[in-house]
Write a protein that holds these residues in place. Structure first.
Motif, mmCIF file in Angstrom:
data_model
loop_
_atom_site.group_PDB
_atom_site.id
_atom_site.type_symbol
_atom_site.label_atom_id
_atom_site.label_comp_id
_atom_site.label_asym_id
_atom_site.label_seq_id
_atom_site.Cartn_x
_atom_site.Cartn_y
_atom_site.Cartn_z
ATOM 1 N N ASP A 143 10.072 -26.820 -35.500
ATOM 2 C CA ASP A 143 10.504 -25.837 -34.500
ATOM 3 C C ASP A 143 9.507 -25.787 -33.346
ATOM 4 O OD1 ASP A 143 12.730 -25.202 -35.974
ATOM 5 O OD2 ASP A 143 11.770 -23.506 -37.003
ATOM 6 N N VAL A 144 8.226 -25.866 -33.690
ATOM 7 C CA VAL A 144 7.156 -25.959 -32.688
ATOM 8 C C VAL A 144 6.301 -27.172 -33.058
ATOM 9 C CG1 VAL A 144 5.145 -24.872 -31.636
ATOM 10 C CG2 VAL A 144 7.110 -23.470 -32.307
ATOM 11 N N ILE A 145 6.234 -28.140 -32.169
ATOM 12 C CA ILE A 145 5.431 -29.340 -32.423
ATOM 13 C C ILE A 145 3.974 -28.993 -32.139
ATOM 14 C CG2 ILE A 145 5.045 -31.752 -31.784
ATOM 15 C CD1 ILE A 145 7.943 -31.801 -30.745
ATOM 16 N N GLU A 146 3.169 -28.980 -33.188
ATOM 17 C CA GLU A 146 1.761 -28.613 -33.068
ATOM 18 C C GLU A 146 0.938 -29.859 -32.736
ATOM 19 O OE1 GLU A 146 0.530 -25.619 -33.225
ATOM 20 O OE2 GLU A 146 2.069 -24.408 -34.219
ATOM 21 N N ILE A 147 0.320 -29.852 -31.562
ATOM 22 C CA ILE A 147 -0.500 -30.981 -31.123
ATOM 23 C C ILE A 147 -1.969 -30.618 -31.337
ATOM 24 C CG2 ILE A 147 -1.001 -32.594 -29.249
ATOM 25 C CD1 ILE A 147 1.963 -32.471 -30.015
ATOM 26 N N SER A 148 -2.615 -31.274 -32.271
ATOM 27 C CA SER A 148 -4.016 -30.971 -32.538
ATOM 28 C C SER A 148 -4.896 -31.521 -31.412
ATOM 29 C CB SER A 148 -4.455 -31.569 -33.876
ATOM 30 O OG SER A 148 -4.508 -32.989 -33.797
ATOM 31 N N ASP A 149 -6.133 -31.043 -31.364
ATOM 32 C CA ASP A 149 -7.048 -31.486 -30.310
ATOM 33 C C ASP A 149 -7.236 -33.002 -30.319
ATOM 34 O OD1 ASP A 149 -7.424 -28.865 -29.496
ATOM 35 O OD2 ASP A 149 -9.168 -28.562 -30.780
ATOM 36 N N VAL A 150 -7.384 -33.578 -31.503
ATOM 37 C CA VAL A 150 -7.651 -35.022 -31.595
ATOM 38 C C VAL A 150 -6.406 -35.848 -31.287
ATOM 39 C CG1 VAL A 150 -9.551 -34.758 -33.207
ATOM 40 C CG2 VAL A 150 -7.223 -35.053 -34.088
ATOM 41 N N PHE A 174 -0.354 -26.662 -27.740
ATOM 42 C CA PHE A 174 -1.601 -27.409 -27.701
ATOM 43 C C PHE A 174 -2.651 -26.616 -26.928
ATOM 44 C CE2 PHE A 174 1.097 -28.605 -24.150
ATOM 45 C CZ PHE A 174 0.247 -28.514 -23.051
ATOM 46 N N THR A 175 -3.898 -27.005 -27.115
ATOM 47 C CA THR A 175 -5.009 -26.391 -26.392
ATOM 48 C C THR A 175 -5.398 -27.293 -25.236
ATOM 49 O OG1 THR A 175 -5.838 -25.253 -28.363
ATOM 50 C CG2 THR A 175 -7.411 -25.616 -26.569
ATOM 51 N N ALA A 176 -5.602 -26.672 -24.070
ATOM 52 C CA ALA A 176 -5.881 -27.464 -22.880
ATOM 53 C C ALA A 176 -6.707 -26.663 -21.883
ATOM 54 C CB ALA A 176 -4.571 -27.897 -22.225
ATOM 55 N N MET A 177 -7.111 -27.351 -20.834
ATOM 56 C CA MET A 177 -7.854 -26.736 -19.741
ATOM 57 C C MET A 177 -6.883 -26.533 -18.576
ATOM 58 S SD MET A 177 -11.532 -28.075 -18.323
ATOM 59 C CE MET A 177 -10.871 -29.697 -17.920
ATOM 60 N N ALA A 178 -6.957 -25.406 -17.913
ATOM 61 C CA ALA A 178 -6.023 -25.096 -16.828
ATOM 62 C C ALA A 178 -6.503 -25.675 -15.507
ATOM 63 C CB ALA A 178 -5.854 -23.587 -16.701
ATOM 64 N N TYR A 179 -5.590 -26.369 -14.838
ATOM 65 C CA TYR A 179 -5.846 -26.832 -13.481
ATOM 66 C C TYR A 179 -4.887 -26.101 -12.558
ATOM 67 C CZ TYR A 179 -5.974 -29.691 -9.296
ATOM 68 O OH TYR A 179 -6.085 -30.105 -7.994
ATOM 69 N N THR A 180 -5.441 -25.398 -11.574
ATOM 70 C CA THR A 180 -4.605 -24.551 -10.715
ATOM 71 C C THR A 180 -4.805 -24.901 -9.237
ATOM 72 O OG1 THR A 180 -6.345 -22.847 -10.676
ATOM 73 C CG2 THR A 180 -4.653 -22.655 -12.371
ATOM 74 N N GLY A 181 -4.745 -26.171 -8.917
ATOM 75 C CA GLY A 181 -4.971 -26.620 -7.551
ATOM 76 C C GLY A 181 -3.969 -26.064 -6.555
#
Length: 312
Positions: A192-199, A222-229
């Motif tokens: 239902d939710v595809i879990e994307i691990s850090d690796v 997933f965990t990520a860094m936000a880019y807000t250009g």
């Protein structure tokens, strides 16, 4: 008159000459053409005189980088009057040297092909990774020849696609047949939710680039860094990761466009966990092509991963 230049490069004994001969033997390629073959290094395999004759091709060998210059190319144009060029380039001369070379009027690079010996790829990648990635960066087609059943093709392909998403990557066996392989994914596409691990972020990113249709309508987290250009459209940001494409000094930010009502509250480079539904959309940001666009359903602050860089 437009004269296409087909560049073939790769390390010594990677199959450049064999590929050039196979290309010249193709009637479609050689039909009514006068091909000038410029070979910048001599390997074990030699150019077959009969194939050259049948293909109406002229071979010119160069032994030293100093011979490969603008004056030499102009003289070749005047002397041989080719309608197309096959350039077997010595990558040890440097890729910038080739990029900066001024070609005669009408000459243009039509295709760049990189040949790779799959059996020695790990050794070259370990010792000459920077040079190899420079080659792959410009390639339209990357051919891993001498592939076998145990060749880690999926891993090699991810490495190439990370450096050059537009390149076609092909794996050939010794007999010339194509090696078919399954690209196993370390996450459940049917969840239902595809879990994307850090690796696994890099694996997911490359797979979503190659096969966006697989994720159309799916929810991912997933965990990520936000880019807000500021160059992004209103209401959009890019959650992504820094990926090592060549070496520690050569990294790139990789991620997909994401629509969210939360954008105004995000800080540049803030670490977040994103839950979003993926859709295939044509976007100017993707050069007018279809690609994954995320529509966030939940965003929460997160700690940065133990390993910030993504590897392939």
């Amino acid at each position: 008159m437009k004269i296409p230049v087909f560049v073939i490069h790769g390390f010594l004994e990677s199959g450049k000459t064999r590929f050039a001969l196979e290309t010249l033997s193709d009637e479609y390629f050689s039909d009514e053409e006068h091909t000038l073959v410029l070979a910048c290094e001599e390997g074990i395999e030699e150019y077959d005189e009969e194939i050259l004759k049948q293909a109406n091709a002229t071979l010119v060998m160069l032994e030293d980088r100093s011979e490969f210059n603008e004056k030499f190319l102009a003289e070749c144009q005047k002397k041989y009057k080719p309608t197309q060029i096959v350039l077997e380039y010595n990558c040890m001369w440097g890729m910038d040297f080739l990029r900066d070379m001024y070609m005669p009027k009408g000459w243009f690079v039509a295709q760049v092909i990189t040949t790779v010996d799959a059996s020695t790829f790990d050794v070259y990648l370990k010792n000459m990774k920077s040079l190899f990635m420079e080659m792959a960066k410009d390639s339209d087609l990357i051919i891993f020849n001498r592939s076998q059943d145990d060749t880690p093709a999926a891993t090699y392909k991810r490495n190439m696609r990370a450096v050059n998403p537009k390149a076609q990557v092909v794996f050939e066996r010794e007999d010339g047949t194509i090696l078919e392989f399954e690209e196993e994914l370390p996450f459940d596409l049917d969840a239902d939710v595809i879990e994307i691990s850090d690796v696994d972020y890099g694996i997911w990113y490359i797979d979503a680039m190659d096969h966006p249709e697989k994720y159309d309508g799916k929810t991912v987290r997933f965990t990520a860094m936000a880019y807000t250009g500021k160059q992004l459209p209103d209401g959009y940001f890019v959650p992504g990761r820094m990926a090592m494409t060549c070496c520690a000094d050569d990294t790139a930010f990789i991620g997909f466009l994401c629509k969210s009502s939360y954008v105004d509250r995000l800080k540049q480079r803030q670490w977040i966990t994103v839950t979003a539904r993926a859709h295939m959309e044509k976007r100017a940001e993707y050069s007018g092509e279809e690609g994954i666009v995320l529509h966030s359903t939940n965003i929460r602050t997160s700690e940065k991963p133990e390993e910030e860089l993504v590897y392939f």
